[in-house]
Enzyme design. Structure first.
Site, PDB file in Angstrom:
ATOM      1  N   HIS A  92       0.832  -1.213   0.000  1.00  0.00           N
ATOM      2  CA  HIS A  92       0.000   0.000   0.000  1.00  0.00           C
ATOM      3  C   HIS A  92       0.873   1.272   0.000  1.00  0.00           C
ATOM      4  O   HIS A  92       0.682   2.160  -0.843  1.00  0.00           O
ATOM      5  CB  HIS A  92      -0.905  -0.022   1.236  1.00  0.00           C
ATOM      6  CG  HIS A  92      -1.839   1.141   1.333  1.00  0.00           C
ATOM      7  ND1 HIS A  92      -3.158   1.058   0.935  1.00  0.00           N
ATOM      8  CD2 HIS A  92      -1.663   2.414   1.777  1.00  0.00           C
ATOM      9  CE1 HIS A  92      -3.744   2.232   1.131  1.00  0.00           C
ATOM     10  NE2 HIS A  92      -2.860   3.075   1.648  1.00  0.00           N
ATOM     11  N   GLU A  93       1.809   1.338   0.926  1.00  0.00           N
ATOM     12  CA  GLU A  93       2.622   2.566   1.029  1.00  0.00           C
ATOM     13  C   GLU A  93       3.553   2.717  -0.170  1.00  0.00           C
ATOM     14  O   GLU A  93       3.759   3.830  -0.665  1.00  0.00           O
ATOM     15  CB  GLU A  93       3.407   2.599   2.344  1.00  0.00           C
ATOM     16  CG  GLU A  93       2.540   2.654   3.613  1.00  0.00           C
ATOM     17  CD  GLU A  93       1.554   3.829   3.659  1.00  0.00           C
ATOM     18  OE1 GLU A  93       1.765   4.832   2.950  1.00  0.00           O
ATOM     19  OE2 GLU A  93       0.559   3.740   4.409  1.00  0.00           O
ATOM     20  N   HIS A 122       1.667   4.261  -2.917  1.00  0.00           N
ATOM     21  CA  HIS A 122       1.596   5.729  -2.849  1.00  0.00           C
ATOM     22  C   HIS A 122       2.858   6.369  -3.439  1.00  0.00           C
ATOM     23  O   HIS A 122       2.783   7.400  -4.097  1.00  0.00           O
ATOM     24  CB  HIS A 122       1.433   6.202  -1.400  1.00  0.00           C
ATOM     25  CG  HIS A 122       0.035   6.070  -0.872  1.00  0.00           C
ATOM     26  ND1 HIS A 122      -1.082   6.443  -1.574  1.00  0.00           N
ATOM     27  CD2 HIS A 122      -0.428   5.612   0.338  1.00  0.00           C
ATOM     28  CE1 HIS A 122      -2.172   6.228  -0.845  1.00  0.00           C
ATOM     29  NE2 HIS A 122      -1.803   5.703   0.314  1.00  0.00           N
ATOM     30  N   HIS A 143      -5.989   6.164  -3.168  1.00  0.00           N
ATOM     31  CA  HIS A 143      -6.771   5.052  -2.632  1.00  0.00           C
ATOM     32  C   HIS A 143      -7.740   4.486  -3.674  1.00  0.00           C
ATOM     33  O   HIS A 143      -8.231   5.202  -4.538  1.00  0.00           O
ATOM     34  CB  HIS A 143      -7.507   5.486  -1.363  1.00  0.00           C
ATOM     35  CG  HIS A 143      -6.559   5.630  -0.208  1.00  0.00           C
ATOM     36  ND1 HIS A 143      -6.794   6.423   0.883  1.00  0.00           N
ATOM     37  CD2 HIS A 143      -5.344   5.049   0.002  1.00  0.00           C
ATOM     38  CE1 HIS A 143      -5.765   6.334   1.717  1.00  0.00           C
ATOM     39  NE2 HIS A 143      -4.877   5.511   1.207  1.00  0.00           N
ATOM     40  N   CYS A 145      -8.292  -4.655  -3.062  1.00  0.00           N
ATOM     41  CA  CYS A 145      -7.013  -4.161  -3.598  1.00  0.00           C
ATOM     42  C   CYS A 145      -6.141  -3.642  -2.462  1.00  0.00           C
ATOM     43  O   CYS A 145      -6.645  -3.046  -1.505  1.00  0.00           O
ATOM     44  CB  CYS A 145      -7.291  -3.043  -4.600  1.00  0.00           C
ATOM     45  SG  CYS A 145      -5.822  -2.177  -5.179  1.00  0.00           S
ATOM     46  N   CYS A 200      -5.035  -4.303  -7.656  1.00  0.00           N
ATOM     47  CA  CYS A 200      -6.035  -4.681  -8.651  1.00  0.00           C
ATOM     48  C   CYS A 200      -5.533  -4.301 -10.051  1.00  0.00           C
ATOM     49  O   CYS A 200      -4.567  -3.548 -10.200  1.00  0.00           O
ATOM     50  CB  CYS A 200      -7.367  -3.987  -8.353  1.00  0.00           C
ATOM     51  SG  CYS A 200      -7.366  -2.226  -8.699  1.00  0.00           S
TER      52      CYS A 200
HETATM   53 ZN   LIG Z   1      -3.067   5.091   1.919  1.00  0.00          ZN
HETATM   54 ZN   LIG Z   2      -6.784  -0.917  -6.898  1.00  0.00          ZN
END
Ligand SMILES: [Zn+2]
Ligand SMILES: [Zn+2]
Length: 185
Positions: free
Chosen positions: A130-131, A134, A140, A146, A165
């Site tokens: 996730h990070e 970014h 997001h 995802c 995803c």
């Molecule tokens: Zn985030």
């Molecule tokens: Zn996604």
């Protein structure tokens, strides 16, 4: 070829980084290596909150970015915060190169439950993806499964998968055409 560097911050059990490295290398198709010497976390400690200022740690991390660095991911056991929130699981520089994740609130023990090593390492991978997402300019995602789905509690992290995803993956490929060699990404 550029390298994804992992930087331990403060005291950290080495085994988790050893597992995280190959999983991230697999996800982003880049070689991954851990920096042996940890970054000290004390500079970011807030005495009243008994937490560590996430943005301050991100700032300190910049000194570790090498020429051959693709992205630099800090991993810490410290409880992280930013001033407007009670805590954060992690923080990233949008567009890169640095990102940071904390194990502190990913542990079952934090919620009064028995330790679960498997859950911990899965949550860590999801938050790391996730990070890093970014740092690749991803925002997001509405797909709850995802890795870029927002998560404000561990239950949300458990709902999502550690992969991105199709739509997030194509966004990365469009914006960062030179970053990936594998068409399977
Ligand atoms: Zn985030
Ligand atoms: Zn996604």
């Amino acid at each position: 070829m550029k390298v994804l560097q992992l930087l331990p911050i403060g005291n950290l059990e080495g085994g988790l980084l050893m597992e995280l490295g190959p999983a991230l290398a697999d996800t982003f198709h880049v070689p991954c290596e851990a920096i042996p010497r940890p970054l000290e976390a004390e500079i970011a400690f807030h005495r009243e909150r008994q937490q560590y200022h996430s943005s301050e740690l991100l700032y300190q991390m910049q000194g570790y970015v090498r020429d051959d660095c693709w992205r630099l991911l800090g991993v810490t056991d410290c409880d992280l915060y930013i001033p407007i929130l009670t805590f954060v699981f992690g923080e990233a520089q949008l567009g890169g190169p640095c990102a940071l994740v904390s194990l502190h609130r990913l542990r079952q023990e934090f919620y009064g439950l028995p330790p679960d090593r498997g859950a911990l390492s899965e949550r860590l991978l999801k938050e790391a993806v996730h990070e890093i997402g970014h740092t690749l300019n991803l925002t997001h995602c509405e797909d709850y499964s995802c890795a870029m789905a927002p998560s404000h509690a561990v239950e949300w992290i458990d709902l999502k998968e550690s992969r991105l995803c199709q739509s997030c993956r194509s966004r990365i490929l469009q914006e960062n055409q030179n970053l990936f060699t594998s068409s399977s990404f």
